[in-house]
Scaffold this motif. Sequence first.
Motif, PDB file in Angstrom:
ATOM      1  N   GLU A  48       0.867  -1.179   0.000  1.00  0.00           N
ATOM      2  CA  GLU A  48       0.000   0.000   0.000  1.00  0.00           C
ATOM      3  C   GLU A  48       0.900   1.223   0.000  1.00  0.00           C
ATOM      4  N   LEU A  49       0.578   2.188  -0.844  1.00  0.00           N
ATOM      5  CA  LEU A  49       1.424   3.354  -1.002  1.00  0.00           C
ATOM      6  C   LEU A  49       0.564   4.605  -1.046  1.00  0.00           C
ATOM      7  N   ILE A  50       0.971   5.627  -0.322  1.00  0.00           N
ATOM      8  CA  ILE A  50       0.295   6.927  -0.389  1.00  0.00           C
ATOM      9  C   ILE A  50       1.216   7.848  -1.164  1.00  0.00           C
ATOM     10  N   ASP A  51       0.746   8.328  -2.316  1.00  0.00           N
ATOM     11  CA  ASP A  51       1.577   9.168  -3.178  1.00  0.00           C
ATOM     12  C   ASP A  51       0.664  10.003  -4.069  1.00  0.00           C
ATOM     13  N   LYS A  72      -8.993 -11.471   2.400  1.00  0.00           N
ATOM     14  CA  LYS A  72      -9.057 -10.539   3.528  1.00  0.00           C
ATOM     15  C   LYS A  72      -8.727  -9.105   3.126  1.00  0.00           C
ATOM     16  N   ARG A  73      -8.122  -8.895   1.962  1.00  0.00           N
ATOM     17  CA  ARG A  73      -7.785  -7.549   1.495  1.00  0.00           C
ATOM     18  C   ARG A  73      -8.907  -7.038   0.618  1.00  0.00           C
ATOM     19  N   LYS A  74      -9.595  -6.049   1.078  1.00  0.00           N
ATOM     20  CA  LYS A  74     -10.717  -5.461   0.350  1.00  0.00           C
ATOM     21  C   LYS A  74     -10.301  -4.104  -0.201  1.00  0.00           C
ATOM     22  N   GLY A  75      -9.716  -4.080  -1.370  1.00  0.00           N
ATOM     23  CA  GLY A  75      -9.297  -2.827  -1.975  1.00  0.00           C
ATOM     24  C   GLY A  75     -10.480  -1.983  -2.406  1.00  0.00           C
ATOM     25  N   VAL A  76     -10.338  -0.673  -2.269  1.00  0.00           N
ATOM     26  CA  VAL A  76     -11.357   0.269  -2.725  1.00  0.00           C
ATOM     27  C   VAL A  76     -10.837   0.887  -4.011  1.00  0.00           C
ATOM     28  N   CYS A  77     -11.601   0.747  -5.077  1.00  0.00           N
ATOM     29  CA  CYS A  77     -11.165   1.227  -6.386  1.00  0.00           C
ATOM     30  C   CYS A  77     -12.039   2.411  -6.787  1.00  0.00           C
ATOM     31  N   GLU A  78     -11.464   3.606  -6.746  1.00  0.00           N
ATOM     32  CA  GLU A  78     -12.239   4.815  -7.014  1.00  0.00           C
ATOM     33  C   GLU A  78     -11.887   5.493  -8.337  1.00  0.00           C
ATOM     34  N   ASN A  87      -6.197  -7.640 -10.792  1.00  0.00           N
ATOM     35  CA  ASN A  87      -5.534  -8.496  -9.803  1.00  0.00           C
ATOM     36  C   ASN A  87      -4.173  -7.946  -9.360  1.00  0.00           C
ATOM     37  N   LYS A  88      -3.564  -7.087 -10.139  1.00  0.00           N
ATOM     38  CA  LYS A  88      -2.284  -6.460  -9.767  1.00  0.00           C
ATOM     39  C   LYS A  88      -2.528  -5.187  -8.978  1.00  0.00           C
ATOM     40  N   LEU A  89      -3.430  -4.372  -9.449  1.00  0.00           N
ATOM     41  CA  LEU A  89      -3.774  -3.104  -8.816  1.00  0.00           C
ATOM     42  C   LEU A  89      -5.145  -3.291  -8.166  1.00  0.00           C
ATOM     43  N   ILE A  90      -5.151  -3.612  -6.882  1.00  0.00           N
ATOM     44  CA  ILE A  90      -6.415  -4.013  -6.243  1.00  0.00           C
ATOM     45  C   ILE A  90      -7.161  -2.870  -5.581  1.00  0.00           C
ATOM     46  N   GLY A  91      -6.589  -1.684  -5.575  1.00  0.00           N
ATOM     47  CA  GLY A  91      -7.293  -0.553  -5.001  1.00  0.00           C
ATOM     48  C   GLY A  91      -6.610   0.754  -5.326  1.00  0.00           C
ATOM     49  N   ALA A  92      -7.379   1.825  -5.374  1.00  0.00           N
ATOM     50  CA  ALA A  92      -6.852   3.173  -5.592  1.00  0.00           C
ATOM     51  C   ALA A  92      -7.877   4.168  -5.082  1.00  0.00           C
ATOM     52  N   THR A 115       8.255   0.804  -9.005  1.00  0.00           N
ATOM     53  CA  THR A 115       9.541   0.362  -8.489  1.00  0.00           C
ATOM     54  C   THR A 115       9.341  -0.703  -7.421  1.00  0.00           C
ATOM     55  N   ALA A 116       8.348  -0.503  -6.558  1.00  0.00           N
ATOM     56  CA  ALA A 116       8.094  -1.452  -5.472  1.00  0.00           C
ATOM     57  C   ALA A 116       7.350  -2.701  -5.943  1.00  0.00           C
ATOM     58  N   ALA A 117       6.448  -2.552  -6.907  1.00  0.00           N
ATOM     59  CA  ALA A 117       5.563  -3.672  -7.231  1.00  0.00           C
ATOM     60  C   ALA A 117       5.236  -3.815  -8.707  1.00  0.00           C
ATOM     61  N   GLY A 118       5.982  -3.188  -9.583  1.00  0.00           N
ATOM     62  CA  GLY A 118       5.678  -3.273 -11.011  1.00  0.00           C
ATOM     63  C   GLY A 118       6.008  -4.637 -11.598  1.00  0.00           C
ATOM     64  N   ALA A 119       5.321  -4.972 -12.657  1.00  0.00           N
ATOM     65  CA  ALA A 119       5.563  -6.233 -13.367  1.00  0.00           C
ATOM     66  C   ALA A 119       6.847  -6.123 -14.179  1.00  0.00           C
ATOM     67  N   PHE A 120       7.454  -7.263 -14.510  1.00  0.00           N
ATOM     68  CA  PHE A 120       8.612  -7.239 -15.395  1.00  0.00           C
ATOM     69  C   PHE A 120       8.119  -6.959 -16.805  1.00  0.00           C
ATOM     70  N   THR A 121       8.823  -6.059 -17.499  1.00  0.00           N
ATOM     71  CA  THR A 121       8.444  -5.714 -18.860  1.00  0.00           C
ATOM     72  C   THR A 121       9.675  -5.237 -19.623  1.00  0.00           C
ATOM     73  N   ASN A 122       9.635  -5.400 -20.923  1.00  0.00           N
ATOM     74  CA  ASN A 122      10.700  -4.890 -21.779  1.00  0.00           C
ATOM     75  C   ASN A 122      10.220  -3.706 -22.589  1.00  0.00           C
ATOM     76  N   SER A 123       8.980  -3.272 -22.337  1.00  0.00           N
ATOM     77  CA  SER A 123       8.406  -2.191 -23.132  1.00  0.00           C
ATOM     78  C   SER A 123       8.402  -0.884 -22.358  1.00  0.00           C
ATOM     79  N   VAL A 124       7.931   0.153 -23.015  1.00  0.00           N
ATOM     80  CA  VAL A 124       7.714   1.503 -22.486  1.00  0.00           C
ATOM     81  C   VAL A 124       8.990   2.269 -22.370  1.00  0.00           C
TER      82      VAL A 124
END
Length: 124
Positions: A48-51, A72-78, A87-92, A115-124
């Motif tokens: 969980e990150l506040i930014d 048990k983790r109930k993310g709130v998606c606003e 499934n990767k980003l469970i709340g905002a 940086t903390a939780a991003g998927a591995f990618t070769n793009s962008v």
Amino acid sequence: MEKKPGFVFAHKQRILSLQTTHTPTFLGLHHNVGLCKHSNNGKGVVIELIDSGISPHHPLFSHVGIPTSPAKRKGVCEFNFTTKCNNKLIGARSFLLANASPVDDIGHGTHTTSTAAGAFTNSV
């Protein structure tokens, strides 16, 4: 500004885009090598990150191959009705204003979260 006492010099501000996919290389992290090879790559970890927000459509937040979040983790998606969590980003959520979008408009939240939780990618 130039007429203010003590003014010496000012640089014109310019906005630079973040390049989040280069952070693991900068940190010396490589997929399936060294520490990454012996880790579980964050499997089962919820961060969980506040930014400044998050860019939910960024490829680093792809949920391909990610199991559903813990019950048990109930993310709130606003996000608005066209953007959804996955499934990767469970709340905002925005903590600035009522009914404000948690979409990142300056890039810092997206950078730190990927940086903390991003998927591995070769793009962008």
